[in-house]
Enzyme design. Structure first.
Site, mmCIF file in Angstrom:
data_model
loop_
_atom_site.group_PDB
_atom_site.id
_atom_site.type_symbol
_atom_site.label_atom_id
_atom_site.label_comp_id
_atom_site.label_asym_id
_atom_site.label_seq_id
_atom_site.Cartn_x
_atom_site.Cartn_y
_atom_site.Cartn_z
ATOM 1 N N HIS A 49 45.888 8.776 56.230
ATOM 2 C CA HIS A 49 46.413 9.911 55.471
ATOM 3 C C HIS A 49 45.678 10.112 54.147
ATOM 4 C CE1 HIS A 49 49.599 10.634 58.291
ATOM 5 N NE2 HIS A 49 50.093 9.427 58.145
ATOM 6 N N ARG A 74 43.474 0.856 56.224
ATOM 7 C CA ARG A 74 44.304 1.501 57.249
ATOM 8 C C ARG A 74 43.405 2.510 57.948
ATOM 9 N NH1 ARG A 74 50.171 4.507 57.006
ATOM 10 N NH2 ARG A 74 49.139 5.973 55.590
ATOM 11 N N GLU A 153 55.805 1.999 64.028
ATOM 12 C CA GLU A 153 56.296 3.252 63.440
ATOM 13 C C GLU A 153 56.925 4.191 64.460
ATOM 14 O OE1 GLU A 153 52.930 5.229 61.634
ATOM 15 O OE2 GLU A 153 51.559 4.319 63.081
#
Length: 266
Positions: A49, A74, A153
């Site tokens: 993100h 990430r 998630e």
């Protein structure tokens, strides 16, 4: 700069104390380095993100190493092949999103671990000097030295948690609390510290301990990180560069305007 900066993460995770990480989304090596020079235990660069590309992440890894700290990446969703390149570039660990099954976990480990545990291709570029090892020694140490962390998630990931943790080469898991709470609420709302999320989080900690591995959590500020560490999470972020920058700017502007004489021109 420590020659063994890459190994610091794995070594620190052997201790009981929680690790607190800076979280960086701005694709600028100087930002990552500045936070690394604060007493964080590691720096996470967000390629999912955040705004990092491979070149930006590679440069930031080296800048963080200048401050003597390890870097965790990430990675973007499903780009397991990129993970190998990031490890070659000197990352001490990777957090991979959307690992929802044993097969997902097995594929991730295949790209992060050398044979016979995985299928990682040999090409340690920047990582050798950051590991403090020569080629043969790095080959023997890399599987234990570099951390492979699967994100939990989704409902599918929760259902498959024991299968994911059972994959040799998966060192730990990381809860994305906003996405997991959305999944648990069937898309109605995000409640990253709601009852459903915290109940699932407690179970994740329990199962990781049962497998002799560790659980990690995205945390929104220092108090939240302290609380999650108390819940048993071993690796916790502390806000993010963007949130910290915005919060500091707002606080200082509020202080300035509260004491400024007269009316501010529009």
């Amino acid at each position: 700069m420590s020659d063994a900066v890459v190994g610091k993460l794995a070594e620190a995770l052997k201790a009981e104390a929680p690790l607190f990480c800076a979280w960086v989304v701005i694709n600028e090596a100087a930002v990552a380095e500045a936070l690394a020079r604060e007493p964080f235990d590691a720096v996470v660069l967000d390629m999912q993100h955040g705004m990092f590309d491979f070149v930006g992440a590679s440069r930031a890894i080296l800048s963080v190493a200048l401050a003597g700290k390890p870097t965790i990446i990430r990675s973007p969703v499903g780009e397991f092949s990129l993970v190998s390149r990031l490890l070659d570039a000197g990352a001490a660990g990777v957090i991979a999103p959307m690992v929802n099954s044993r097969e997902d976990a097995r594929r991730l480990a295949a790209f992060t671990k050398f044979p016979p545990l995985g299928e990682r291709s040999w090409g340690p570029r920047a990582v050798l000097p950051l590991s403090g090892l020569e080629g043969p020694a790095y080959l023997g140490a890399a599987n234990a030295m570099t951390q492979t962390i699967a994100m939990i998630e989704t409902r599918a990931a929760l259902d498959a948690l024991d299968d994911i943790l059972g994959v040799e080469g998966i060192d730990g898991v990381f809860i994305g609390p906003s996405d997991l709470s959305i999944a648990l609420n069937d898309g109605v709302r995000a409640e990253p510290r709601g009852d459903a999320l915290m109940k699932a989080a407690a179970w994740v900690v329990e199962r990781t301990k049962a497998h002799g591995k560790y659980a990690s959590m995205f945390c929104f500020d220092g108090a939240d990180a302290r609380e999650m560490a108390a819940q048993g999470f071993r690796l916790c972020s502390v806000s993010s560069d963007q949130i910290l920058l915005r919060g500091a700017a707002r606080a200082e502007l509020t202080a300035a305007r509260a004491s400024a004489p007269g009316k501010r021109a529009k």
